[in-house]
Design a protein around this motif. Structure first.
Motif, mmCIF file in Angstrom:
data_model
loop_
_atom_site.group_PDB
_atom_site.id
_atom_site.type_symbol
_atom_site.label_atom_id
_atom_site.label_comp_id
_atom_site.label_asym_id
_atom_site.label_seq_id
_atom_site.Cartn_x
_atom_site.Cartn_y
_atom_site.Cartn_z
ATOM 1 N N ALA A 85 0.802 -4.663 -28.832
ATOM 2 C CA ALA A 85 -0.439 -4.553 -29.599
ATOM 3 C C ALA A 85 -1.641 -4.633 -28.670
ATOM 4 N N LEU A 86 -2.775 -4.197 -29.188
ATOM 5 C CA LEU A 86 -4.071 -4.389 -28.542
ATOM 6 C C LEU A 86 -4.879 -5.312 -29.438
ATOM 7 N N ILE A 87 -5.279 -6.471 -28.897
ATOM 8 C CA ILE A 87 -6.007 -7.449 -29.702
ATOM 9 C C ILE A 87 -7.369 -7.713 -29.074
ATOM 10 N N SER A 88 -8.338 -8.006 -29.910
ATOM 11 C CA SER A 88 -9.688 -8.261 -29.414
ATOM 12 C C SER A 88 -9.751 -9.635 -28.746
ATOM 13 N N ARG A 89 -10.817 -9.862 -28.003
ATOM 14 C CA ARG A 89 -11.003 -11.129 -27.310
ATOM 15 C C ARG A 89 -11.040 -12.294 -28.284
ATOM 16 N N ARG A 90 -11.702 -12.105 -29.429
ATOM 17 C CA ARG A 90 -11.811 -13.234 -30.357
ATOM 18 C C ARG A 90 -10.480 -13.561 -31.010
ATOM 19 N N MET A 122 -13.757 -7.646 -7.775
ATOM 20 C CA MET A 122 -13.863 -6.656 -8.841
ATOM 21 C C MET A 122 -14.702 -7.231 -9.987
ATOM 22 N N PRO A 123 -15.378 -6.366 -10.776
ATOM 23 C CA PRO A 123 -16.156 -6.860 -11.912
ATOM 24 C C PRO A 123 -15.258 -7.489 -12.964
ATOM 25 N N SER A 124 -15.859 -8.251 -13.865
ATOM 26 C CA SER A 124 -15.064 -8.869 -14.928
ATOM 27 C C SER A 124 -14.319 -7.796 -15.701
ATOM 28 N N PRO A 125 -13.006 -7.966 -15.862
ATOM 29 C CA PRO A 125 -12.234 -6.925 -16.554
ATOM 30 C C PRO A 125 -12.632 -6.805 -18.018
ATOM 31 N N GLN A 126 -12.719 -5.585 -18.469
ATOM 32 C CA GLN A 126 -13.013 -5.337 -19.873
ATOM 33 C C GLN A 126 -11.747 -5.436 -20.715
ATOM 34 N N ILE A 127 -10.630 -5.030 -20.106
ATOM 35 C CA ILE A 127 -9.326 -5.070 -20.776
ATOM 36 C C ILE A 127 -8.312 -5.726 -19.847
ATOM 37 N N SER A 128 -7.480 -6.585 -20.401
ATOM 38 C CA SER A 128 -6.354 -7.177 -19.667
ATOM 39 C C SER A 128 -5.057 -6.644 -20.244
ATOM 40 N N ILE A 129 -4.183 -6.163 -19.379
ATOM 41 C CA ILE A 129 -2.838 -5.759 -19.791
ATOM 42 C C ILE A 129 -1.903 -6.909 -19.467
ATOM 43 N N VAL A 130 -1.260 -7.471 -20.471
ATOM 44 C CA VAL A 130 -0.439 -8.670 -20.302
ATOM 45 C C VAL A 130 1.035 -8.301 -20.449
ATOM 46 N N ALA A 131 1.839 -8.649 -19.437
ATOM 47 C CA ALA A 131 3.267 -8.323 -19.461
ATOM 48 C C ALA A 131 4.086 -9.489 -18.934
ATOM 49 N N PRO A 132 4.888 -10.157 -19.779
ATOM 50 C CA PRO A 132 5.804 -11.199 -19.298
ATOM 51 C C PRO A 132 7.038 -10.560 -18.662
ATOM 52 N N LEU A 133 7.529 -11.178 -17.595
ATOM 53 C CA LEU A 133 8.662 -10.607 -16.859
ATOM 54 C C LEU A 133 9.723 -11.682 -16.619
ATOM 55 N N ALA A 181 1.344 -17.772 -22.026
ATOM 56 C CA ALA A 181 0.704 -18.067 -20.742
ATOM 57 C C ALA A 181 -0.137 -16.888 -20.273
ATOM 58 N N GLY A 182 0.349 -15.683 -20.501
ATOM 59 C CA GLY A 182 -0.413 -14.495 -20.114
ATOM 60 C C GLY A 182 -1.694 -14.352 -20.915
ATOM 61 N N LEU A 183 -1.634 -14.638 -22.206
ATOM 62 C CA LEU A 183 -2.825 -14.562 -23.046
ATOM 63 C C LEU A 183 -3.870 -15.579 -22.600
ATOM 64 N N ALA A 184 -3.397 -16.771 -22.202
ATOM 65 C CA ALA A 184 -4.321 -17.814 -21.767
ATOM 66 C C ALA A 184 -4.959 -17.478 -20.422
ATOM 67 N N ALA A 185 -4.225 -16.770 -19.566
ATOM 68 C CA ALA A 185 -4.732 -16.454 -18.223
ATOM 69 C C ALA A 185 -5.612 -15.213 -18.210
ATOM 70 N N ALA A 186 -5.488 -14.342 -19.200
ATOM 71 C CA ALA A 186 -6.234 -13.084 -19.222
ATOM 72 C C ALA A 186 -7.730 -13.331 -19.277
ATOM 73 N N ARG A 187 -8.498 -12.583 -18.481
ATOM 74 C CA ARG A 187 -9.949 -12.784 -18.386
ATOM 75 C C ARG A 187 -10.739 -11.663 -19.056
ATOM 76 N N ALA A 188 -10.089 -10.802 -19.784
ATOM 77 C CA ALA A 188 -10.762 -9.654 -20.393
ATOM 78 C C ALA A 188 -11.904 -10.097 -21.297
ATOM 79 N N THR A 189 -12.973 -9.348 -21.276
ATOM 80 C CA THR A 189 -14.117 -9.655 -22.122
ATOM 81 C C THR A 189 -14.050 -8.957 -23.474
ATOM 82 N N GLU A 190 -13.224 -7.894 -23.563
ATOM 83 C CA GLU A 190 -13.200 -7.123 -24.800
ATOM 84 C C GLU A 190 -11.850 -7.134 -25.505
#
Length: 340
Positions: free
Chosen positions: A160-165, A1-12, A81-90
């Motif tokens: 929340a929705l946070i930007s890549r930076r 799949m192409p690089s994800p633009q958005i990552s949805i992060v959910a700890p379980l 850990a989820g934030l560190a693993a997320a590959r979203a570009t945006e």
């Protein structure tokens, strides 16, 4: 799949009952949006079938990126850990796995971000918890706002929705006792709130005990406020003031009324007052010392046991959480390169 633009992060953690509902709603959401999206699910050492269900969905749908921690590290570290693993570009969309935070609000949050915001945080307009919890949350957020040196929004959690930076800055912060909603506010940039009505859990019971909630509240107060340490000085001043007033009363009675205050009760009052102030001060100092002690160890924030990216399983041979890129092993660097 192409690089994800958005990552949805959910700890379980032990969310086997709600997991099918979570996957159903997240899949429907991704199918309905034109953006390339990945879902980062973090298993925080679950003891039920949550990890097994995560593996099944990750091996069949490449949009699901699963991270398995070596043990239960706690909600805030699992989210880290989820934030560190997320590959979203945006942007990264942070939710809870119990679906109290509706993932269907992503388009609304994303629209707000398009207006130039780096952080769109959710503000809980109405809660579904019991009266004790609702009252506790209400009082805590207002206490924290009144004493914090950071402007932490009222009734705003991790949803929340946070930007890549912003995510990159959070990933560089090595705090061991994490309070992510406070860290998010500390980062700055342009932020705005989005009101919503929090839902009830779709299944199962809350995994946050009162002890854990108090621990999270302590992290918020001690990490983002100078009040506790300054309170000791103020409490000491009040105690000295009371002692001086008491001393004046004794002198006046001695000089003008031919007698002094006697008895066990007066002595007991003075001992309890000063002992209480001293013990409370030691306890506050101990909270700071404890945080310094754990931070100074330099241990990783969490340990990843296994990771599934685009239906490929990677068994981690290293600890992560505080490892800067320049100190990673060649195996680690190659693995990250191979997977974007």
């Amino acid at each position: 799949m192409p690089s994800p633009q958005i990552s949805i992060v959910a700890p379980l953690y032990n969310e086997s009952e709600s997991f099918p509902h979570l996957v159903q709603r997240l899949t429907q959401l991704m199918d309905s949006l034109p953006l390339p999206i990945e879902v980062v699910l973090v298993d925080d050492g679950s003891r039920d079938t949550t990890a097994l269900q995560m593996r099944q969905i990750a091996l069949t749908d490449p949009r699901y990126h699963c991270v398995f921690l070596s043990r239960n590290h706690g909600h805030q570290l699992a989210l880290t850990a989820g934030l560190a693993a997320a590959r979203a570009t945006e942007a990264l969309f942070i939710i809870d796995g119990d679906l109290q935070d509706p993932p269907e609000l992503l388009p609304d949050f994303y629209q707000k971000m398009q207006e130039g915001y780096d952080v769109v945080y959710a503000v809980r307009r109405k809660r579904k918890e019991n009266f004790i919890k609702k009252t506790g949350y209400f009082l805590f957020y207002r206490l924290l706002k009144s004493i914090s040196y950071v402007d932490i929004p009222l009734d705003s959690g991790d949803f929340a929705l946070i930007s890549r930076r912003v995510a990159d800055v959070l990933n560089q912060m090595p705090e061991e006792s994490r309070f992510l909603r406070g860290m998010r506010s500390w980062v700055g940039f342009k932020q705005t709130g989005f009101e919503y009505e929090r839902s009830e859990r779709v299944a199962g019971e809350s995994k946050y005990s009162f002890k854990q909630l108090f621990g999270l509240a302590y992290n918020g107060i001690f990490n983002f406020s100078e009040f506790p340490i300054k309170f000791m000085t103020r409490a000491g001043g009040v105690a000295i003031g009371i002692a001086l007033i008491y001393f004046v009363i004794v002198i006046v009675k001695k000089l003008f009324f031919a007698g002094i205050i006697e008895g066990f009760t007066a002595l007991l009052f003075v001992i309890i007052l000063f002992s209480g102030v001293q013990l409370m001060s030691l306890g506050i100092i101990g909270e700071y010392v404890l945080r310094i002690f754990f931070q100074s160890k330099g241990r990783p924030l969490y340990v990843v046991k296994e990771e599934i990216i685009e239906s490929t399983v990677y068994s981690s041979q290293f600890t992560v959480g505080k490892v800067p890129p320049q100190t990673m092993s060649s195996t680690t660097t190659q693995r990250l390169t191979d997977n974007g």
